[in-house]
Design an enzyme around this catalytic site. Structure first.
Site, mmCIF file in Angstrom:
data_model
loop_
_atom_site.group_PDB
_atom_site.id
_atom_site.type_symbol
_atom_site.label_atom_id
_atom_site.label_comp_id
_atom_site.label_asym_id
_atom_site.label_seq_id
_atom_site.Cartn_x
_atom_site.Cartn_y
_atom_site.Cartn_z
ATOM 1 N N GLU A 289 36.482 37.534 -37.562
ATOM 2 C CA GLU A 289 36.248 36.832 -36.289
ATOM 3 C C GLU A 289 34.778 36.932 -35.893
ATOM 4 O O GLU A 289 34.190 35.976 -35.382
ATOM 5 C CB GLU A 289 37.144 37.401 -35.182
ATOM 6 C CG GLU A 289 38.625 37.127 -35.388
ATOM 7 C CD GLU A 289 38.963 35.641 -35.508
ATOM 8 O OE1 GLU A 289 38.372 34.824 -34.795
ATOM 9 O OE2 GLU A 289 39.825 35.303 -36.342
ATOM 10 N N TRP A 292 33.084 34.331 -37.594
ATOM 11 C CA TRP A 292 33.234 32.980 -37.006
ATOM 12 C C TRP A 292 32.032 32.681 -36.114
ATOM 13 O O TRP A 292 31.527 31.554 -36.047
ATOM 14 C CB TRP A 292 34.512 32.884 -36.155
ATOM 15 C CG TRP A 292 35.660 32.238 -36.874
ATOM 16 C CD1 TRP A 292 36.767 32.867 -37.350
ATOM 17 C CD2 TRP A 292 35.824 30.829 -37.185
ATOM 18 N NE1 TRP A 292 37.599 31.947 -37.940
ATOM 19 C CE2 TRP A 292 37.052 30.699 -37.853
ATOM 20 C CE3 TRP A 292 35.051 29.687 -36.974
ATOM 21 C CZ2 TRP A 292 37.532 29.471 -38.304
ATOM 22 C CZ3 TRP A 292 35.521 28.462 -37.425
ATOM 23 C CH2 TRP A 292 36.753 28.363 -38.079
ATOM 24 N N TRP A 320 38.484 7.564 -25.523
ATOM 25 C CA TRP A 320 38.657 8.583 -24.476
ATOM 26 C C TRP A 320 39.021 7.922 -23.154
ATOM 27 O O TRP A 320 38.691 6.754 -22.924
ATOM 28 C CB TRP A 320 37.368 9.388 -24.282
ATOM 29 C CG TRP A 320 36.892 10.143 -25.482
ATOM 30 C CD1 TRP A 320 35.745 9.897 -26.186
ATOM 31 C CD2 TRP A 320 37.514 11.273 -26.117
ATOM 32 N NE1 TRP A 320 35.624 10.794 -27.225
ATOM 33 C CE2 TRP A 320 36.693 11.645 -27.202
ATOM 34 C CE3 TRP A 320 38.685 12.001 -25.887
ATOM 35 C CZ2 TRP A 320 36.990 12.723 -28.042
ATOM 36 C CZ3 TRP A 320 38.981 13.074 -26.726
ATOM 37 C CH2 TRP A 320 38.148 13.425 -27.784
ATOM 38 N N ASN A 355 41.193 33.848 -26.455
ATOM 39 C CA ASN A 355 40.924 32.806 -27.452
ATOM 40 C C ASN A 355 42.097 31.860 -27.680
ATOM 41 O O ASN A 355 41.931 30.641 -27.739
ATOM 42 C CB ASN A 355 40.518 33.445 -28.781
ATOM 43 C CG ASN A 355 40.235 32.400 -29.840
ATOM 44 O OD1 ASN A 355 39.361 31.555 -29.664
ATOM 45 N ND2 ASN A 355 40.992 32.419 -30.922
ATOM 46 N N TRP A 373 35.745 15.978 -24.994
ATOM 47 C CA TRP A 373 35.581 17.441 -25.132
ATOM 48 C C TRP A 373 34.312 17.927 -24.429
ATOM 49 O O TRP A 373 34.244 19.065 -23.975
ATOM 50 C CB TRP A 373 35.597 17.863 -26.610
ATOM 51 C CG TRP A 373 34.497 17.289 -27.473
ATOM 52 C CD1 TRP A 373 34.567 16.209 -28.277
ATOM 53 C CD2 TRP A 373 33.147 17.780 -27.617
ATOM 54 N NE1 TRP A 373 33.374 15.987 -28.920
ATOM 55 C CE2 TRP A 373 32.484 16.944 -28.535
ATOM 56 C CE3 TRP A 373 32.445 18.854 -27.069
ATOM 57 C CZ2 TRP A 373 31.146 17.134 -28.909
ATOM 58 C CZ3 TRP A 373 31.114 19.042 -27.437
ATOM 59 C CH2 TRP A 373 30.474 18.191 -28.347
ATOM 60 N N TRP A 396 34.962 23.922 -29.042
ATOM 61 C CA TRP A 396 35.435 22.650 -28.477
ATOM 62 C C TRP A 396 35.609 21.590 -29.553
ATOM 63 O O TRP A 396 36.596 20.866 -29.587
ATOM 64 C CB TRP A 396 34.509 22.174 -27.352
ATOM 65 C CG TRP A 396 34.932 22.810 -26.067
ATOM 66 C CD1 TRP A 396 34.402 23.930 -25.497
ATOM 67 C CD2 TRP A 396 36.026 22.406 -25.232
ATOM 68 N NE1 TRP A 396 35.106 24.249 -24.371
ATOM 69 C CE2 TRP A 396 36.099 23.336 -24.173
ATOM 70 C CE3 TRP A 396 36.960 21.377 -25.280
ATOM 71 C CZ2 TRP A 396 37.066 23.243 -23.160
ATOM 72 C CZ3 TRP A 396 37.919 21.285 -24.274
ATOM 73 C CH2 TRP A 396 37.965 22.204 -23.233
#
Ligand code: FAD
Length: 492
Positions: A289, A292, A320, A355, A373, A396
């Site tokens: 993680e 990441w 959108w 998360n 987003w 996102w």
């Protein structure tokens, strides 16, 4: 003839090196400070509250954190006889003035990876070079530089798993840089942090933050130690459980402000593994993680517009449906989906969200509601204490489907079953949506399914004490899939 070591030392004995601190607000394992101290120079630390068109202003929650973090650093620097020199303004003028005022012959800083920041730093470096001032940059925030790993076919990694495998197989954290013994800077003019107005007033919406967080290097170390002691063993299973207090490390704001280096984390966890830590799997999951975060920086470095532009440009044609009132319902935790509302309220009250719940709320916004987003990214930027230019944009875009190695757009999270699966005890929803506290577990994540007498007994009046669902799940899902089909047609 080569000068002797003594002669070099004598030469630099009175030299001053200015260290410009940015998102690396610590003294231990800080490569720029360590390099300055190792020359035997006088080390002066400075922080600039930057105002520049090319830089995104900090959000409200980050400003709150910065206030406390700087005050903690100021105290630590003062304990070593120095002063944290604080100024605000355009770094292109403030930094040269600081070099002049401190009498520095060299300036060191930690590298940063957004385009605006890189341009400013490169401009300053070349200016200092012309003026005969040494300017050097160091890696102070990442395990490895974004350009350190290349795929076998060349170029940067666009998929996480092979990147993680490459890092895991080859990365070894170097020994930590020691904290300096002495610092300088007394007598150099600077602003009072208190005068910057970073702490919110009228109203002070940050009261819930104090309960959870201890910004600063000491707080970061304490958070790491507590997690190594209590959380690491079970991390693999508990990391998806928002109802658990210690399911994850909550190190993200400390990492985001650089109060701890990722290498410090890596070393501590690796050392446990080397000493026969039984839950080795859990430890590696945790390190993956942390990687990441590195991966997000790789993506940002090679895609500097990732914070506002679709990584996958196919999404430029996504149909959108921007909608201010629906966005506001989402922001204020009034969507009628308990796990989503709990997350949005947690975010508002403590400046952080689990998360798993970040993914669920982001999916509802970008899929069920079809809101771009970027609107969600903006809200997170303002309200997260860990708001980070790389991880926020990557998170996102991953959820919206437009990112590198992203969750496919047609994977629409079901906010009901996600709630049932990951908040099994209902502890998370009951904490943040207390008006639903009296509902039995069976209906907690879908209150509309509860029979009237159960709702009554729990004191829940849908549409009054708790909102009706903003959109029916199956309808939202269908609409999202339909938009996806339209997008595909536009490509064909
Ligand atoms: P832990 O699980 O204890 O993980 C340890 C560390 O690894 C974290 O502190 C973090 O630095 C890093 N990390 C963990 N997961 C991720 C991830 N998915 N991506 C990148 N780094 C990760 N993280 C931020 O730091 N800043 C953000 O602005 C941010 N925005 C996000 C937005 C969305 C929509 C999503 C889905 C995720 C976002 N994340 C962000 C990633 C992740 O949610 C947080 O890093 C994590 O929740 C922090 O909690 P923790 O420190 O307890 O994590």
């Amino acid at each position: 003839m080569m000068p002797t070591k003594e002669a070099v030392l004598a030469d630099t004995e009175h030299e001053t090196v200015l260290v410009w601190l940015r998102r690396d607000l610590r003294l231990v394992d800080q490569a720029a400070i360590a390099a300055a101290a190792s020359r035997g120079a006088k080390v002066v630390c400075a922080y600039v509250l930057e105002e520049h068109d090319a830089l995104r202003p900090l959000g409200g929650a980050s400003r709150w954190w910065l206030d406390k973090s700087l005050k903690s650093l100021r105290a630590d620097i003062s304990d070593l006889g120095g002063k944290l020199v604080c100024r605000r303004g355009n770094p292109e003028t403030v930094i040269p003035a600081l070099v002049k005022d401190s009498g520095a012959t060299a300036i060191f800083w930690g590298r940063r990876y957004g385009q605006g920041e890189r341009d400013i730093d490169a401009g300053l470096k070349s200016r200092f070079k012309d003026e005969g001032i040494e300017a050097e940059s160091f890696n102070t925030t990442l395990l490895t530089e974004p350009w350190s790993y290349e795929t076998t076919s060349g170029g940067y990694y666009k998929v996480f798993t092979p990147y993680w495998k490459a890092v895991k197989a080859s990365y070894d954290a170097p020994d930590a840089h020691k904290a300096p013994k002495r610092l300088h800077g007394q007598g150099i003019d600077g602003d009072r942090i208190e005068d910057w107005g970073l702490h919110p007033e009228n109203p002070d919406w940050s009261t819930g933050f104090e309960e959870l967080w201890e910004p600063g290097e000491t707080g970061a170390k304490r958070a790491l130690d507590a997690f190594l002691e209590d959380g690491l063993r079970t991390y693999k299973d508990s990391r998806n459980r928002p109802d658990l207090e210690n399911g994850t490390s909550r190190l993200s704001p400390h990492l985001s402000f650089g109060e701890i280096s990722p290498a410090q984390i890596w070393r501590s966890v690796r050392s446990k593994i080397s000493h026969g830590f039984k839950q080795e799997d859990s430890a590696w999951t945790f390190l993956s993680e942390v990687v990441w975060r590195e991966f997000s920086y790789v993506l940002l470095y090679y895609n500097p517009e990732m914070g506002w532009k679709n990584y996958n440009t196919k999404f430029d044609k996504m149909p959108w449906r921007s909608n201010a009132s629906r966005l506001e319902l989402w922001q204020s935790g009034k969507t009628g989906y308990p796990i989503v509302d709990a997350g949005m309220r947690q975010l508002w009250h403590v400046g952080w969200m689990h998360n798993r719940v970040r993914m669920i709320v982001a999916s509802l916004l970008t899929k069920h509601l079809l809101i771009p987003w970027q609107d969600g990214e903006d809200w997170f930027w303002d309200t997260l204490v860990d708001a980070d230019p790389a991880s926020n944009a990557a998170g996102w875009q991953w959820t919206a489907g437009s990112g590198a190695d992203a969750s496919p757009y047609f994977r629409v999270f079901n906010p009901i079953t996600q709630g049932q699966k990951f908040d099994q005890t209902g502890g998370y929803v009951r904490k943040w949506c207390p008006e639903l506290k009296g509902l039995p577990d069976k209906y907690l994540h879908e209150p509309w399914a509860a029979p009237a007498d159960i709702l009554k007994k729990a004191g829940v009046k849908l549409g009054e004490t708790y909102p009706d669902a903003i959109i029916e799940h199956s309808k939202g899902r269908e609409r999202a899939l339909d938009a996806w089909e339209q997008l595909k047609e536009k490509q064909d």
